[in-house]
Design an enzyme around this catalytic site. Structure first.
Site, PDB file in Angstrom:
ATOM      1  N   SER A  11       0.091  -2.021   7.011  1.00  0.00           N
ATOM      2  CA  SER A  11      -0.046  -2.896   8.178  1.00  0.00           C
ATOM      3  C   SER A  11       1.217  -2.949   9.028  1.00  0.00           C
ATOM      4  O   SER A  11       2.060  -3.827   8.874  1.00  0.00           O
ATOM      5  CB  SER A  11      -0.436  -4.312   7.736  1.00  0.00           C
ATOM      6  OG  SER A  11      -0.805  -5.095   8.845  1.00  0.00           O
ATOM      7  N   GLY A  25      -2.293 -60.754   7.830  1.00  0.00           N
ATOM      8  CA  GLY A  25      -0.922 -60.319   8.055  1.00  0.00           C
ATOM      9  C   GLY A  25      -0.535 -59.188   7.134  1.00  0.00           C
ATOM     10  O   GLY A  25       0.612 -58.731   7.150  1.00  0.00           O
ATOM     11  N   LYS A  35       0.348  -9.989  15.399  1.00  0.00           N
ATOM     12  CA  LYS A  35      -0.388  -9.538  14.220  1.00  0.00           C
ATOM     13  C   LYS A  35      -0.095 -10.398  12.992  1.00  0.00           C
ATOM     14  O   LYS A  35      -0.955 -10.568  12.119  1.00  0.00           O
ATOM     15  CB  LYS A  35      -0.062  -8.086  13.930  1.00  0.00           C
ATOM     16  CG  LYS A  35      -1.037  -7.417  12.969  1.00  0.00           C
ATOM     17  CD  LYS A  35      -0.784  -5.920  12.889  1.00  0.00           C
ATOM     18  CE  LYS A  35      -1.834  -5.231  12.041  1.00  0.00           C
ATOM     19  NZ  LYS A  35      -1.601  -3.763  11.974  1.00  0.00           N
ATOM     20  N   CYS A  80     -10.221 -55.589  -6.176  1.00  0.00           N
ATOM     21  CA  CYS A  80     -10.961 -56.303  -5.146  1.00  0.00           C
ATOM     22  C   CYS A  80     -11.937 -57.226  -5.865  1.00  0.00           C
ATOM     23  O   CYS A  80     -12.419 -56.915  -6.956  1.00  0.00           O
ATOM     24  CB  CYS A  80     -11.708 -55.346  -4.220  1.00  0.00           C
ATOM     25  SG  CYS A  80     -12.703 -54.097  -5.058  1.00  0.00           S
ATOM     26  N   GLU A 139       0.835  -1.193   0.000  1.00  0.00           N
ATOM     27  CA  GLU A 139       0.000   0.000   0.000  1.00  0.00           C
ATOM     28  C   GLU A 139       0.878   1.255   0.000  1.00  0.00           C
ATOM     29  O   GLU A 139       1.881   1.328   0.723  1.00  0.00           O
ATOM     30  CB  GLU A 139      -0.886  -0.047   1.254  1.00  0.00           C
ATOM     31  CG  GLU A 139      -1.802   1.123   1.465  1.00  0.00           C
ATOM     32  CD  GLU A 139      -2.598   0.978   2.762  1.00  0.00           C
ATOM     33  OE1 GLU A 139      -3.580   1.712   2.927  1.00  0.00           O
ATOM     34  OE2 GLU A 139      -2.221   0.127   3.598  1.00  0.00           O
ATOM     35  N   LYS A 197      -9.168   2.569  -2.190  1.00  0.00           N
ATOM     36  CA  LYS A 197      -9.455   1.865  -0.936  1.00  0.00           C
ATOM     37  C   LYS A 197     -10.831   2.281  -0.429  1.00  0.00           C
ATOM     38  O   LYS A 197     -11.206   3.457  -0.485  1.00  0.00           O
ATOM     39  CB  LYS A 197      -8.380   2.217   0.092  1.00  0.00           C
ATOM     40  CG  LYS A 197      -8.452   1.485   1.403  1.00  0.00           C
ATOM     41  CD  LYS A 197      -7.230   1.848   2.256  1.00  0.00           C
ATOM     42  CE  LYS A 197      -7.183   1.096   3.582  1.00  0.00           C
ATOM     43  NZ  LYS A 197      -5.944   1.404   4.333  1.00  0.00           N
ATOM     44  N   GLY A 211     -11.136 -61.230   9.089  1.00  0.00           N
ATOM     45  CA  GLY A 211     -10.128 -62.118   8.516  1.00  0.00           C
ATOM     46  C   GLY A 211      -8.771 -61.435   8.596  1.00  0.00           C
ATOM     47  O   GLY A 211      -8.609 -60.326   8.092  1.00  0.00           O
ATOM     48  N   THR A 234     -12.162 -55.128   5.268  1.00  0.00           N
ATOM     49  CA  THR A 234     -10.774 -54.679   5.344  1.00  0.00           C
ATOM     50  C   THR A 234     -10.334 -53.904   4.108  1.00  0.00           C
ATOM     51  O   THR A 234      -9.289 -53.259   4.126  1.00  0.00           O
ATOM     52  CB  THR A 234      -9.838 -55.885   5.529  1.00  0.00           C
ATOM     53  OG1 THR A 234     -10.004 -56.786   4.429  1.00  0.00           O
ATOM     54  CG2 THR A 234     -10.164 -56.621   6.825  1.00  0.00           C
ATOM     55  N   CYS A 286      -5.419  -3.186   2.126  1.00  0.00           N
ATOM     56  CA  CYS A 286      -5.209  -3.288   3.574  1.00  0.00           C
ATOM     57  C   CYS A 286      -6.494  -3.477   4.385  1.00  0.00           C
ATOM     58  O   CYS A 286      -7.030  -4.565   4.461  1.00  0.00           O
ATOM     59  CB  CYS A 286      -4.441  -2.067   4.068  1.00  0.00           C
ATOM     60  SG  CYS A 286      -3.655  -2.358   5.691  1.00  0.00           S
ATOM     61  N   TYR A 293      -8.751   4.513  13.866  1.00  0.00           N
ATOM     62  CA  TYR A 293      -8.797   4.104  15.266  1.00  0.00           C
ATOM     63  C   TYR A 293      -7.382   3.772  15.718  1.00  0.00           C
ATOM     64  O   TYR A 293      -6.503   3.483  14.906  1.00  0.00           O
ATOM     65  CB  TYR A 293      -9.721   2.895  15.452  1.00  0.00           C
ATOM     66  CG  TYR A 293      -9.405   1.726  14.530  1.00  0.00           C
ATOM     67  CD1 TYR A 293      -8.505   0.737  14.913  1.00  0.00           C
ATOM     68  CD2 TYR A 293     -10.007   1.621  13.272  1.00  0.00           C
ATOM     69  CE1 TYR A 293      -8.210  -0.333  14.076  1.00  0.00           C
ATOM     70  CE2 TYR A 293      -9.717   0.557  12.426  1.00  0.00           C
ATOM     71  CZ  TYR A 293      -8.813  -0.416  12.828  1.00  0.00           C
ATOM     72  OH  TYR A 293      -8.504  -1.467  11.997  1.00  0.00           O
ATOM     73  N   LEU A 325      -1.505 -55.168   5.329  1.00  0.00           N
ATOM     74  CA  LEU A 325      -1.769 -53.840   5.871  1.00  0.00           C
ATOM     75  C   LEU A 325      -3.237 -53.620   6.215  1.00  0.00           C
ATOM     76  O   LEU A 325      -3.569 -53.119   7.294  1.00  0.00           O
ATOM     77  CB  LEU A 325      -1.329 -52.776   4.856  1.00  0.00           C
ATOM     78  CG  LEU A 325       0.171 -52.616   4.612  1.00  0.00           C
ATOM     79  CD1 LEU A 325       0.392 -51.660   3.443  1.00  0.00           C
ATOM     80  CD2 LEU A 325       0.868 -52.087   5.862  1.00  0.00           C
TER      81      LEU A 325
END
Length: 689
Positions: free
Chosen positions: A212, A378, A218, A500, A60, A129, A375, A489, A185, A135, A380
């Protein structure tokens, strides 16, 4: 794989795949010196052009400095500002990027805090802007007028009349979807930032020129606002704050720059840098548009606001397209389903694991039974289903003996996996048993007249599925017998690939607790359970051994050299398939873009973001030919051959934001569709017809 023709240079262009290169600049400033500040801006603009940047966002009031106080109203300052703009405009003729610079400009007896958009010797427009802070340390209303209500106006700069107002969008005529909105800003600290209407009007890249000053905490607030605005507006948010050189009479400045996309932080600058920072990231305008198409809420918001696009003026500029590889300034996750930063590690794994655990608890309590049947191979998937079930029992205060685990060795079951299955069941303290399915399988094969029953080594799909089907038959009947239900599973990756068997355990069950978890995440969740102390040392040792075992369905006996049936040799590496799945399922990207992203992530061991905790030995690389080879197979499996299996899956919890494949949830598709369009698009982009 056979040798392929060279890939066209256009494939490697980020612009072909919907990216734009954004830079956030924080040059050193000096108050009251528009000429000096203009030279600093020009220097960063040249650097940005050399680095193929499309848009540069400066702070800015970057021409004069922000902390000028009453110097803003001095005529000498205003004249020097106009001279600075003219110098930058002239310098921009041979530069590529759109430059967004901050300047105070007078119009009709009022002074406005503005962003000036400049491109290739042309002032595209000026955005004032709207919200002026007045403030605490701010008193901008002492000098500036708000730009509110200036829609549709123009301003004279350097003898030219240019568009003026907050109703401006800057759109690349040769880049569909690359549209820039500007706010300044305080605008994004307001309850309703102007960028909301800008986004609803079609802007994908939201830019904030900010000053800023910095105070403790901040920086976090800015990150919070930029992240939330990019997420709420489904867009990119680029933020540049004033840095070194601003007056420290009463304030201090850190030069924070950040670029967010849909809530993801792509890049942030070094704060408190004495030199000029140029932060660069490649933002994905295509991803933004895809996300907006998927969210009717975005269109509803536009309708509620009276469709802001009808109130905005679009200023066109021509940016040009890179013809080849100009690099890639963007973090790419090799494992997009997996947490990859320390601060997200525990949180994401905790959530994923407990989503599954809590879902299973709810289903168990709602089911008229008192046992869970699993079932245990063994491998993953069954390992993860078991540890989820064990935690569910712990949470309900139910004995783990209510989990009935069965290992069911077949013709190709290895000693290592069978041993791991038994060790795991014993370590978890469940009710464990073994059922040898080979006698029943031989009988079924004999009844069918299959050559294997006569001693011939015929290992076809029938041979495999007789074993898989028998295991499921046993589990369902055991659940009937023992007053329980079967826990599935099969995982998300298998469902995506159709890896599958229809109607058996990896596709069918009473509750599919793993159906929302991809293979790479399952590996990581098991590892997290070990590192976070979810179980005891004995269990951890077994889990680690299972993680180190090659993924195999173990349905076909080992070859003469002892080689196991390898899943990944058949369908491709799961780490690649999960990458493909995420970007196609979550964002609907074109296959060529998925290939481009995968190439950026996997082309060598130094690229891509690695998840925390994955051993270096797992760091692999894939060339583009390998990636496209497996991607084409993925496309055929996903879009053409496996939807019928997904259309008939049992209930299971969605776990990852990357999506699920439930026909009742994220993914609904016909079971008899063709993959031709996807494969054609990929081949065309690769120059392979």
């Amino acid at each position: 794989m056979t040798a392929q023709p060279p890939v066209p240079d256009s494939f490697f262009s980020i612009h072909r795949h919907g990216f734009a290169r954004i830079a956030v600049a924080t040059p050193s400033a000096r108050n009251g010196d528009p000429a000096g500040n203009g030279r600093a801006i020009e220097a960063q603009a040249r650097e940005a052009s050399q680095r193929d940047v499309d848009v540069v966002v400066f702070p800015e009031l970057s021409l004069t400095g922000y902390a000028n106080d009453d110097l803003h109203l001095q005529e000498a300052t205003l004249l020097a500002t106009l001279a600075g703009i003219e110098s930058i405009r002239a310098a921009s003729e041979d530069l590529k990027p759109v430059l967004l610079i901050g300047a105070a400009l007078s119009r009709n007896g009022r002074l406005y805090n503005c962003a000036v958009a400049i491109h290739r010797g042309r002032i595209l427009g000026v955005v004032p802007k709207i919200y002026l802070p007045n403030y605490r340390e701010y008193y901008e209303k002492r000098w500036f007028a708000s730009g509110d209500g200036t829609d549709g106006l123009t301003i004279e700069i350097g003898g030219e009349t240019v568009p003026f107002g907050p109703d401006l969008l800057f759109a690349a005529s040769d880049r569909p979807g690359f549209v820039v909105h500007i706010e300044i800003c305080e605008d994004y600290w307001a309850p309703f930032p102007p960028s909301i209407d800008g986004a609803l009007a079609g802007a994908t890249v939201l830019c904030n020129l900010s000053a800023s000053n910095i105070t403790i905490g901040k920086s976090h607030d800015r990150h919070l606002l930029s992240a939330s605005q990019s997420m709420r507006c489904l867009g990119v948010y680029a933020y540049s704050a004033a840095g070194h050189g601003e007056s420290t009479t009463d304030l201090a400045w850190d030069g924070q720059g950040e670029i967010y996309e849909l809530g993801d932080l792509l890049a942030e600058s070094e704060r408190f840098s004495r030199g000029g920072e140029l932060l660069i990231a490649d933002v994905d305008c295509n991803r933004v548009l895809q996300e907006r198409m998927r969210m009717p809420t975005f269109n509803d918001a536009a309708a509620r606001r009276g469709h802001p696009e009808t109130r905005f003026r679009r200023i066109a500029f021509e940016q040009g397209l890179a013809s080849g590889d100009i690099g890639f300034h963007r973090p790419i996750r090799r494992f997009p389903f997996v947490p990859n930063t320390p601060e997200r590690l525990d949180q994401d794994c905790y959530e994923a694991f407990n989503i599954q655990v809590d879902a299973l608890v709810t289903r168990f309590e709602a089911t008229p039974g008192d046992t869970m049947v699993i079932g245990i191979s063994g491998g993953l998937d069954s390992t993860h289903a078991l540890i989820v079930a064990a935690k569910a029992c712990d949470r309900m205060g139910v004995s783990r003996k209510n989990i009935l685990g069965f290992t069911m060795p077949g013709f190709a079951t290895g000693d290592a996996t069978k041993s791991n299955a038994w060790k795991l069941m014993e370590a978890m303290g469940i009710s464990a048993a073994e059922i040898d399915i080979r006698p029943a399988a031989r009988q079924m094969l004999s009844d069918m007249g299959h050559p294997f029953a006569d001693g011939e080594p015929v290992y076809d799909i029938t041979f495999e599925n007789v074993q898989a089907g028998l295991r499921t038959d046993y589990l369902f009947r055991l659940a009937n017998q023992r007053n329980g239900f079967v826990i599935g599973t099969g995982d998300l990756s298998e469902l995506a690939l159709g890896w599958c068997t229809y109607g058996v355990g990896d596709q069918m069950s009473h509750y599919a607790v793993n159906s929302g978890v991809p293979k790479t995440l399952i590996q990581y969740l098991i590892r997290w359970c070990v590192t976070s102390g979810q179980f005891d040392e004995t269990t951890d040792a077994v889990l680690t051994a299972i993680l180190d075992t090659e993924i195999s369905p173990e349905l076909v006996p080992a070859d003469a050299q002892g080689g196991l049936q390898s899943t990944e040799e058949k369908i491709g590496p799961y780490e690649l398939n999960d990458f493909f799945l995420f970007h196609i399922l979550r964002y609907g990207f074109a296959p060529s873009k998925v290939a481009f992203l995968a190439h950026q992530a996997w082309r060598d061991k130094t690229t891509g973001r690695w998840p925390i905790g994955f051993p270096d030995a797992k760091k692999r690389e894939y060339d583009l030919d390998t990636i496209t080879f497996w991607l084409e197979k993925f496309l055929f499996r996903f879009f053409q051959t496996s939807q019928f299996k997904r259309s008939a899956i049992p209930n299971g919890p969605k776990v990852s934001a990357g999506g699920s494949l439930s026909p009742r949830g994220d993914w609904r598709a016909p079971s008899d569709s063709s993959a031709a369009a996807w494969i054609k698009e990929l081949r065309a982009a690769m120059g392979r017809g």
